[in-house]
Design an enzyme around this catalytic site. Structure first.
Site, PDB file in Angstrom:
ATOM      1  CG  ASP A   1      -9.949  29.732  24.763  1.00  0.00           C
ATOM      2  OD1 ASP A   1     -10.539  30.511  23.980  1.00  0.00           O
ATOM      3  OD2 ASP A   1     -10.152  28.510  24.792  1.00  0.00           O
TER       4      ASP A   1
ATOM      5  CG  ASN B   1      -4.190  33.705  12.487  1.00  0.00           C
ATOM      6  OD1 ASN B   1      -4.453  33.520  11.307  1.00  0.00           O
ATOM      7  ND2 ASN B   1      -3.774  32.711  13.290  1.00  0.00           N
TER       8      ASN B   1
ATOM      9  CB  SER C   1     -12.751  33.185   5.697  1.00  0.00           C
ATOM     10  OG  SER C   1     -13.022  32.139   4.791  1.00  0.00           O
TER      11      SER C   1
ATOM     12  CE1 TYR D   1     -13.658  30.382  10.058  1.00  0.00           C
ATOM     13  CE2 TYR D   1     -14.484  30.253   7.813  1.00  0.00           C
ATOM     14  CZ  TYR D   1     -13.443  30.443   8.692  1.00  0.00           C
ATOM     15  OH  TYR D   1     -12.175  30.686   8.203  1.00  0.00           O
TER      16      TYR D   1
ATOM     17  CE  LYS E   1     -12.559  33.532  10.024  1.00  0.00           C
ATOM     18  NZ  LYS E   1     -11.387  34.009  10.788  1.00  0.00           N
TER      19      LYS E   1
HETATM   20  N1  LIG Z   1      -6.725  27.543   6.227  1.00  0.00           N
HETATM   21  C1  LIG Z   1      -7.614  28.142   5.443  1.00  0.00           C
HETATM   22  O1  LIG Z   1      -7.919  27.664   4.338  1.00  0.00           O
HETATM   23  C2  LIG Z   1      -8.245  29.434   5.872  1.00  0.00           C
HETATM   24  C3  LIG Z   1      -9.043  30.106   4.932  1.00  0.00           C
HETATM   25  C4  LIG Z   1      -9.655  31.296   5.295  1.00  0.00           C
HETATM   26  C5  LIG Z   1      -9.470  31.805   6.569  1.00  0.00           C
HETATM   27  N2  LIG Z   1      -8.692  31.141   7.463  1.00  0.00           N
HETATM   28  C6  LIG Z   1      -8.536  31.740   8.785  1.00  0.00           C
HETATM   29  O2  LIG Z   1      -7.167  31.862   9.080  1.00  0.00           O
HETATM   30  C7  LIG Z   1      -6.988  31.739  10.493  1.00  0.00           C
HETATM   31  C8  LIG Z   1      -5.975  30.656  10.778  1.00  0.00           C
HETATM   32  O3  LIG Z   1      -6.432  29.465  10.198  1.00  0.00           O
HETATM   33  P1  LIG Z   1      -5.488  28.177  10.076  1.00  0.00           P
HETATM   34  O4  LIG Z   1      -5.991  27.372   8.940  1.00  0.00           O
HETATM   35  O5  LIG Z   1      -4.076  28.603  10.123  1.00  0.00           O
HETATM   36  O6  LIG Z   1      -5.894  27.418  11.417  1.00  0.00           O
HETATM   37  P2  LIG Z   1      -5.013  26.476  12.370  1.00  0.00           P
HETATM   38  O7  LIG Z   1      -6.002  25.612  13.085  1.00  0.00           O
HETATM   39  O8  LIG Z   1      -3.923  25.811  11.602  1.00  0.00           O
HETATM   40  O9  LIG Z   1      -4.392  27.474  13.398  1.00  0.00           O
HETATM   41  C9  LIG Z   1      -5.238  28.169  14.270  1.00  0.00           C
HETATM   42  C10 LIG Z   1      -4.497  28.438  15.555  1.00  0.00           C
HETATM   43  O10 LIG Z   1      -5.411  29.135  16.398  1.00  0.00           O
HETATM   44  C11 LIG Z   1      -5.404  28.520  17.669  1.00  0.00           C
HETATM   45  N3  LIG Z   1      -6.704  28.676  18.297  1.00  0.00           N
HETATM   46  C12 LIG Z   1      -7.883  28.127  17.892  1.00  0.00           C
HETATM   47  N4  LIG Z   1      -8.849  28.445  18.752  1.00  0.00           N
HETATM   48  C13 LIG Z   1      -8.272  29.204  19.718  1.00  0.00           C
HETATM   49  C14 LIG Z   1      -8.754  29.817  20.896  1.00  0.00           C
HETATM   50  N5  LIG Z   1     -10.022  29.695  21.266  1.00  0.00           N
HETATM   51  N6  LIG Z   1      -7.903  30.535  21.638  1.00  0.00           N
HETATM   52  C15 LIG Z   1      -6.600  30.643  21.295  1.00  0.00           C
HETATM   53  N7  LIG Z   1      -6.068  30.074  20.199  1.00  0.00           N
HETATM   54  C16 LIG Z   1      -6.911  29.355  19.423  1.00  0.00           C
HETATM   55  C17 LIG Z   1      -5.083  27.039  17.442  1.00  0.00           C
HETATM   56  O11 LIG Z   1      -4.553  26.426  18.601  1.00  0.00           O
HETATM   57  C18 LIG Z   1      -4.082  27.140  16.295  1.00  0.00           C
HETATM   58  O12 LIG Z   1      -2.762  27.271  16.774  1.00  0.00           O
HETATM   59  C19 LIG Z   1      -8.364  31.466  11.089  1.00  0.00           C
HETATM   60  O13 LIG Z   1      -8.949  32.681  11.519  1.00  0.00           O
HETATM   61  C20 LIG Z   1      -9.133  30.922   9.908  1.00  0.00           C
HETATM   62  O14 LIG Z   1     -10.500  31.108  10.049  1.00  0.00           O
HETATM   63  C21 LIG Z   1      -8.090  29.961   7.145  1.00  0.00           C
END
Ligand SMILES: NC(=O)c1ccc[n+]([C@@H]2O[C@H](COP(=O)([O-])OP(=O)(O)OC[C@H]3O[C@@H](n4cnc5c(N)ncnc54)[C@H](O)[C@@H]3O)[C@@H](O)[C@H]2O)c1
Length: 255
Positions: free
Chosen positions: A69, A96, A148, A161, A165
């Site tokens: 984690d 990430n 983000s 959030y 970010k």
């Molecule tokens: N999807 C979007 O539209 C978007 C937009 C802007 C930024 N982001 C950023 O991109 C990154 C990935 O987003 P995503 O949409 O792929 O999310 P997702 O939920 O699909 O994947 C996130 C991964 O991180 C892991 N995770 C979450 N909390 C955790 C913790 N405490 N310890 C270890 N692992 C942990 C989850 O198990 C998952 O595998 C994030 O930082 C998110 O803020 C996403």
């Protein structure tokens, strides 16, 4: 001038990607492995990380899964030690892992605020602090942080959030200045609306579709779009770039 080979941009390198069991992190891990990197997939979802690592191995790549984690300093230290033990080095760190629960500011508890800051921002501090000494010893390295575009937009119901970010963008700039003298680059990506499984849980199809007319490019932006920019920033192609934040949002925002 010799340009890096574009087929194996990360040959001989080891990369650690947090949150690699799903979504954007999964795509980054697969892309890096296809470009020759040995990849450590760190996630609290150990089964998910193992599933992606197995898929990379089946594709001819090299990967290992670490269950941790990103809020847990001891678990992170153990995962980084195991990664160094397995691959001998860490050349690339992708911060990430993140989570984006939505709640109006007036209903936000202090506990939820602290937790979202811990997952999204403190994790970048913890992971970078553990990996940077190895990069300094190597005299080279690249960190790619995932922020983000919500930071630039100031999106409702995401005060914790968005604050986290924004903090990542600031931390990217400071770290780039502090570690550049060691040949280490630190950059950041701000994804727009990326249709991952988690995004599907917090945004309806209508909400996701509503973003497309606001973008210059009239299509969904996919995890691979972000992964390709992460590859550029992590590899020699981005060798003169540090301290920067690149928006990967199809032209949603213009600043
Ligand atoms: N999807 C979007 O539209 C978007 C937009 C802007 C930024 N982001 C950023 O991109 C990154 C990935 O987003 P995503 O949409 O792929 O999310 P997702 O939920 O699909 O994947 C996130 C991964 O991180 C892991 N995770 C979450 N909390 C955790 C913790 N405490 N310890 C270890 N692992 C942990 C989850 O198990 C998952 O595998 C994030 O930082 C998110 O803020 C996403």
């Amino acid at each position: 001038m010799t340009l890096p080979s574009t087929s194996h941009l990360l040959d001989g390198q080891a990369a650690l990607v947090t949150g690699a069991a799903a979504g954007i992190g999964e795509s980054i891990a697969i892309t890096f492995a296809r470009h020759g990197a040995k990849v450590v997939l760190l996630d609290r979802d150990g089964d998910g990380a193992a599933r992606v690592a197995a898929a990379i191995a089946a594709d001819g790549g090299t990967a290992r899964a670490e269950t941790a984690d990103v809020r847990d300093p001891a678990a992170l230290a153990a995962a980084v030690d195991a990664s160094i033990g397995a691959f001998g080095r860490i050349d690339v760190l992708v911060n990430n892992a993140g989570a984006y629960p939505r709640r109006p500011f007036l209903e936000m508890s202090e506990t939820e605020w602290d937790d979202v800051l811990a997952v999204n921002l403190k994790s970048v501090f913890l992971c970078s602090r553990l990996v940077l000494p190895h990069m300094v010893r190597q005299g080279a390295g690249a960190i790619v942080n995932i922020s983000s575009v919500t930071f630039f937009l100031g999106m409702e119901r995401l005060a914790h959030y968005v604050s986290a970010k924004g903090g990542i963008i600031g931390l990217t700039r400071v770290l780039a200045r502090e570690v550049g003298r060691h040949g280490i680059r630190v950059n950041c990506i701000s994804p727009g609306a990326i249709r991952t499984e988690s995004e599907k849980q917090v945004a309806t199809v209508e909400e996701a579709n509503a973003v497309i007319p606001l973008q210059c490019l009239k299509r969904r932006i996919m995890p691979d779009d972000v992964a390709n920019v992460a590859l550029f920033l992590a590899s020699g192609l981005g060798g003169a770039i540090t301290g920067q934040t690149l928006n990967v949002d199809g032209g949603w925002i213009h600043y």
